[in-house]
Design a protein around this motif. Structure first.
Motif, PDB file in Angstrom:
ATOM      1  N   CYS A  16     -39.161  71.648  54.382  1.00 45.06           N
ATOM      2  CA  CYS A  16     -40.037  71.194  53.288  1.00 45.06           C
ATOM      3  C   CYS A  16     -40.388  72.346  52.357  1.00 45.06           C
ATOM      4  O   CYS A  16     -40.408  72.178  51.135  1.00 45.06           O
ATOM      5  N   ARG A  17     -40.650  73.511  52.931  1.00 42.69           N
ATOM      6  CA  ARG A  17     -40.963  74.671  52.098  1.00 42.69           C
ATOM      7  C   ARG A  17     -39.736  75.108  51.299  1.00 42.69           C
ATOM      8  O   ARG A  17     -39.853  75.491  50.135  1.00 42.69           O
ATOM      9  N   SER A  34     -46.570  67.163  40.234  1.00 46.42           N
ATOM     10  CA  SER A  34     -45.127  67.092  39.973  1.00 46.42           C
ATOM     11  C   SER A  34     -44.323  67.542  41.192  1.00 46.42           C
ATOM     12  O   SER A  34     -43.242  67.020  41.452  1.00 46.42           O
ATOM     13  N   LEU A  35     -44.863  68.484  41.960  1.00 43.71           N
ATOM     14  CA  LEU A  35     -44.160  68.915  43.171  1.00 43.71           C
ATOM     15  C   LEU A  35     -44.197  67.841  44.256  1.00 43.71           C
ATOM     16  O   LEU A  35     -43.301  67.774  45.090  1.00 43.71           O
ATOM     17  N   CYS A  36     -45.220  67.013  44.246  1.00 44.49           N
ATOM     18  CA  CYS A  36     -45.340  65.958  45.256  1.00 44.49           C
ATOM     19  C   CYS A  36     -44.352  64.818  45.019  1.00 44.49           C
ATOM     20  O   CYS A  36     -44.002  64.099  45.958  1.00 44.49           O
ATOM     21  N   GLU A  37     -43.922  64.641  43.779  1.00 49.99           N
ATOM     22  CA  GLU A  37     -42.970  63.572  43.470  1.00 49.99           C
ATOM     23  C   GLU A  37     -41.685  63.794  44.263  1.00 49.99           C
ATOM     24  O   GLU A  37     -41.207  64.914  44.400  1.00 49.99           O
ATOM     25  N   ARG A  38     -41.143  62.749  44.796  1.00 48.41           N
ATOM     26  CA  ARG A  38     -39.889  62.749  45.556  1.00 48.41           C
ATOM     27  C   ARG A  38     -39.957  63.528  46.868  1.00 48.41           C
ATOM     28  O   ARG A  38     -38.935  63.800  47.473  1.00 48.41           O
ATOM     29  N   MET A  39     -41.147  63.927  47.299  1.00 54.66           N
ATOM     30  CA  MET A  39     -41.283  64.598  48.597  1.00 54.66           C
ATOM     31  C   MET A  39     -41.550  63.536  49.652  1.00 54.66           C
ATOM     32  O   MET A  39     -42.258  62.565  49.396  1.00 54.66           O
ATOM     33  N   ALA A  40     -40.993  63.724  50.814  1.00 56.51           N
ATOM     34  CA  ALA A  40     -41.135  62.749  51.902  1.00 56.51           C
ATOM     35  C   ALA A  40     -42.399  62.989  52.720  1.00 56.51           C
ATOM     36  O   ALA A  40     -42.566  62.375  53.773  1.00 56.51           O
ATOM     37  N   ILE A  41     -43.279  63.865  52.251  1.00 52.04           N
ATOM     38  CA  ILE A  41     -44.522  64.146  52.961  1.00 52.04           C
ATOM     39  C   ILE A  41     -45.707  63.871  52.050  1.00 52.04           C
ATOM     40  O   ILE A  41     -45.543  63.706  50.838  1.00 52.04           O
TER      41      ILE A  41
END
Length: 106
Positions: A16-17, A34-41
């Motif tokens: 993830c990092r 914007s960093l949270c978009e498309r993250m699976a967490i």
């Protein structure tokens, strides 16, 4: 290995990092949203990963008004490259292989 290097390797070990660093490589100066978009967490998970990346100086933060922008800091990775990976550059490996072959031929 120094404590700093240990912490950087530990930070880079998590997928993830690494994904967050890849996203900052593609587009530097992103907000948490914007960093949270498309993250699976979760957003909270992203926040925890960013905090660790900031603690190891792999990510630096710049405030623009009330907006917190995250930037990739390549310097710690460059230091690791120079110390641990640079020794294995193709030119050096080829020179060693050529030397080994020349010594074996004698």
């Amino acid at each position: 290995m120094t404590s700093d290097a240990h912490d950087i390797f530990k930070a880079l070990a998590d997928p993830c990092r690494r994904e967050l660093l890849d996203r900052l490589t593609e587009e530097n100066g992103q907000t948490l949203g914007s960093l949270c978009e498309r993250m699976a967490i979760s957003r909270q998970g992203v926040t925890k990963h960013l905090a660790l990346l900031e603690a190891t100086n792999l990510v630096v933060v710049v405030w623009r008004g009330r907006e917190k922008l995250h930037y990739l800091n390549p310097e710690p990775i460059q230091q690791i490259y120079q110390r641990w990976l640079g020794k294995f550059e193709p030119q050096r490996l080829q020179a060693l292989a050529t030397l080994k072959q020349a010594l074996e031929d004698k």
